[in-house]
Write an enzyme that holds these catalytic residues in place. Structure first.
Site, PDB file in Angstrom:
ATOM      1  N   ARG A 145      38.193  96.910  57.845  1.00 44.74           N
ATOM      2  CA  ARG A 145      39.251  96.387  56.968  1.00 44.74           C
ATOM      3  C   ARG A 145      40.616  96.976  57.339  1.00 44.74           C
ATOM      4  O   ARG A 145      41.643  96.280  57.281  1.00 44.74           O
ATOM      5  CB  ARG A 145      38.915  96.658  55.510  1.00 44.74           C
ATOM      6  CG  ARG A 145      39.881  95.939  54.570  1.00 44.74           C
ATOM      7  CD  ARG A 145      39.490  96.072  53.126  1.00 44.74           C
ATOM      8  NE  ARG A 145      39.482  97.460  52.710  1.00 44.74           N
ATOM      9  CZ  ARG A 145      38.960  97.900  51.571  1.00 44.74           C
ATOM     10  NH1 ARG A 145      38.401  97.057  50.724  1.00 44.74           N
ATOM     11  NH2 ARG A 145      39.002  99.185  51.258  1.00 44.74           N
ATOM     12  N   ARG A 205      67.369 100.446  57.198  1.00 51.61           N
ATOM     13  CA  ARG A 205      66.808  99.476  56.246  1.00 51.61           C
ATOM     14  C   ARG A 205      67.264  98.051  56.546  1.00 51.61           C
ATOM     15  O   ARG A 205      68.455  97.759  56.630  1.00 51.61           O
ATOM     16  CB  ARG A 205      67.196  99.852  54.814  1.00 51.61           C
ATOM     17  CG  ARG A 205      66.450  99.004  53.782  1.00 51.61           C
ATOM     18  CD  ARG A 205      66.790  99.408  52.358  1.00 51.61           C
ATOM     19  NE  ARG A 205      66.027  98.604  51.406  1.00 51.61           N
ATOM     20  CZ  ARG A 205      66.357  97.361  51.074  1.00 51.61           C
ATOM     21  NH1 ARG A 205      67.417  96.796  51.600  1.00 51.61           N
ATOM     22  NH2 ARG A 205      65.608  96.682  50.214  1.00 51.61           N
ATOM     23  N   HIS A 210      65.134  93.980  56.066  1.00 52.81           N
ATOM     24  CA  HIS A 210      63.832  93.401  55.696  1.00 52.81           C
ATOM     25  C   HIS A 210      62.994  93.048  56.933  1.00 52.81           C
ATOM     26  O   HIS A 210      61.809  93.328  56.976  1.00 52.81           O
ATOM     27  CB  HIS A 210      64.007  92.153  54.827  1.00 52.81           C
ATOM     28  CG  HIS A 210      64.410  92.465  53.411  1.00 52.81           C
ATOM     29  ND1 HIS A 210      65.535  93.172  53.103  1.00 52.81           N
ATOM     30  CD2 HIS A 210      63.825  92.155  52.234  1.00 52.81           C
ATOM     31  CE1 HIS A 210      65.634  93.308  51.803  1.00 52.81           C
ATOM     32  NE2 HIS A 210      64.602  92.696  51.238  1.00 52.81           N
ATOM     33  N   LYS A 268      45.117  95.155  52.163  1.00 55.96           N
ATOM     34  CA  LYS A 268      45.179  96.361  51.327  1.00 55.96           C
ATOM     35  C   LYS A 268      46.543  97.018  51.514  1.00 55.96           C
ATOM     36  O   LYS A 268      46.676  98.050  52.180  1.00 55.96           O
ATOM     37  CB  LYS A 268      44.019  97.318  51.690  1.00 55.96           C
ATOM     38  CG  LYS A 268      43.707  98.329  50.597  1.00 55.96           C
ATOM     39  CD  LYS A 268      42.367  98.968  50.842  1.00 55.96           C
ATOM     40  CE  LYS A 268      42.107 100.163  49.940  1.00 55.96           C
ATOM     41  NZ  LYS A 268      41.959  99.850  48.532  1.00 55.96           N
ATOM     42  N   GLU A 273      39.220  90.269  39.975  1.00 50.26           N
ATOM     43  CA  GLU A 273      38.699  91.609  40.278  1.00 50.26           C
ATOM     44  C   GLU A 273      39.374  92.596  39.340  1.00 50.26           C
ATOM     45  O   GLU A 273      40.150  92.185  38.467  1.00 50.26           O
ATOM     46  CB  GLU A 273      38.970  91.961  41.745  1.00 50.26           C
ATOM     47  CG  GLU A 273      40.441  91.972  42.104  1.00 50.26           C
ATOM     48  CD  GLU A 273      40.714  92.253  43.581  1.00 50.26           C
ATOM     49  OE1 GLU A 273      39.911  92.952  44.216  1.00 50.26           O
ATOM     50  OE2 GLU A 273      41.751  91.768  44.073  1.00 50.26           O
ATOM     51  N   LEU A 299      40.685  91.487  47.008  1.00 54.55           N
ATOM     52  CA  LEU A 299      40.432  92.422  48.097  1.00 54.55           C
ATOM     53  C   LEU A 299      38.945  92.396  48.429  1.00 54.55           C
ATOM     54  O   LEU A 299      38.103  92.404  47.527  1.00 54.55           O
ATOM     55  CB  LEU A 299      40.843  93.838  47.694  1.00 54.55           C
ATOM     56  CG  LEU A 299      40.718  94.839  48.832  1.00 54.55           C
ATOM     57  CD1 LEU A 299      41.841  94.646  49.856  1.00 54.55           C
ATOM     58  CD2 LEU A 299      40.726  96.265  48.326  1.00 54.55           C
TER      59      LEU A 299
HETATM   60  N1  PLP Z   1      39.975  95.596  44.525  1.00 56.76           N
HETATM   61  C1  PLP Z   1      41.128  96.280  44.496  1.00 56.76           C
HETATM   62  C2  PLP Z   1      42.357  95.586  44.002  1.00 56.76           C
HETATM   63  C3  PLP Z   1      41.177  97.618  44.926  1.00 56.76           C
HETATM   64  O1  PLP Z   1      42.330  98.281  44.917  1.00 56.76           O
HETATM   65  C4  PLP Z   1      39.977  98.236  45.357  1.00 56.76           C
HETATM   66  C5  PLP Z   1      39.968  99.629  45.802  1.00 56.76           C
HETATM   67  O2  PLP Z   1      40.928 100.325  45.764  1.00 56.76           O
HETATM   68  C6  PLP Z   1      38.801  97.484  45.361  1.00 56.76           C
HETATM   69  C7  PLP Z   1      38.831  96.169  44.957  1.00 56.76           C
HETATM   70  C8  PLP Z   1      37.515  98.088  45.831  1.00 56.76           C
HETATM   71  O3  PLP Z   1      37.509  98.181  47.222  1.00 56.76           O
HETATM   72  P1  PLP Z   1      36.624  99.256  47.989  1.00 56.76           P
HETATM   73  O4  PLP Z   1      35.222  99.034  47.524  1.00 56.76           O
HETATM   74  O5  PLP Z   1      36.791  98.920  49.413  1.00 56.76           O
HETATM   75  O6  PLP Z   1      37.141 100.590  47.601  1.00 56.76           O
END
Ligand code: PLP
Length: 287
Positions: free
Chosen positions: A52, A100, A102, A149, A182, A207
């Site tokens: 990831r 700075r 963008h 992430k 989530e 995520l």
């Molecule tokens: N969803 C979000 C928004 C997160 O920030 C996280 C972990 O920080 C997860 C899901 C869980 O992901 P992982 O199992 O890879 O830690």
């Protein structure tokens, strides 16, 4: 013992560690992060997090700052120097330091790499899991690339703060169709009325949790039926069990959603069994 942070190849006392005020992570949120659970001083689900990490960097067009082998050494060394046996190790990579603007810097700059590690009280975590946690529900108002992430976590920060103010552990985020996406920092699961484990599919704007992926395997191996299929807030409130997963919380049973108890108000059998099975799995496979 003072905590030590890895910053661009050097270990520094955390109080003395820093990056430039023109770091693009600081000014623009132009960076990503990854978190590994640490079990017995080793990295849990290492492979999934590296995969990831590479993907998140690729989506932002940032090069891997160093080889995976070198990164593994740095992560493990940060864990060791901070004497973490059970906890988390945090890696942040930003595009680097530039005046700075963008758009990306015209002359490429070196990414900024920071690693920190901290212990989690294992008994405290187990006590919390044995009691279960409460969550609130909130509209999911994040951007359209929650699969990356990134360190842009403001909606997650506000959701988590709102949960905290209500005495909750987590906020379940709900999309415009009334479906749970989530948690603010976790993936959300139910055991539905038919006993099927359900978690949102990765075609949705979520995520792709590494813990989520492992739990799918662990649960199937234990004989549970798992479906990557959405559920509504009403389904979650009526479910046999609800739980959230993530590198920090591992598997955390949810016993209350807003004002509704889940099941009998105590952690369910499936969530508790999966927590134990997942910890066993990562204990065997951590590197
Ligand atoms: N969803 C979000 C928004 C997160 O920030 C996280 C972990 O920080 C997860 C899901 C869980 O992901 P992982 O199992 O890879 O830690």
């Amino acid at each position: 013992m003072s905590r030590l942070a890895y910053v661009n190849g050097r270990f520094l006392r955390q109080g003395d560690a820093g990056v430039s005020i023109e770091d693009r992570g600081y000014q623009l949120g132009d960076g990503i992060y990854e978190v590994w659970a640490v079990i017995d001083g080793k990295l849990a689900d290492a492979e999934g997090h590296f995969v990831r990490l590479k993907r998140s960097l690729g989506e932002l067009q940032i090069d891997m700052p160093m080889s995976r082998e070198a990164l593994t050494v740095a992560l493990r060394e940060t864990v060791r120097r901070n004497r973490v046996r059970y906890g988390i190790v945090y890696l942040q990579v930003t595009r680097g330091v530039a005046r700075r603007d963008h758009a990306f810097p015209t002359v490429p700059v070196a990414p900024t790499v920071v690693i920190t590690a901290r212990s989690i009280d294992r008994d405290g975590a187990e006590a919390k899991a044995a009691k279960g946690v409460s969550v609130i529900t909130l509209p999911d108002n994040r951007w359209g690339r929650c699969d990356i992430k990134t360190i842009n976590l403001l909606p997650n920060v506000l959701a988590k703060q709102a949960a905290k103010e209500e005495g909750g552990f987590e906020a379940l985020l709900v999309d415009a169709d009334g479906l749970v996406t989530e948690g603010a920092s976790s993936n959300a699961w139910i055991v539905d009325r038919e006993g099927v484990l359900r978690t949102r599919d990765t075609g949705a704007n979520i995520l792709r949790g590494v813990t989520r992926l492992s739990i799918i395997d662990v649960a199937r191996q234990a004989g549970y039926k798992v479906e990557e299929r959405p559920f509504t807030v009403a389904e979650a409130k009526a479910a046999r069990e609800v739980f959230v997963t993530g590198a920090g919380a591992l598997v955390m049973p949810v016993v209350r959603i807003d004002d509704s108890p889940v099941g009998n108000g105590h952690p369910g059998e499936v969530a508790s069994a999966l927590r134990a099975a997942y910890i066993e799995h990562v204990t065997q496979t951590a590197v």
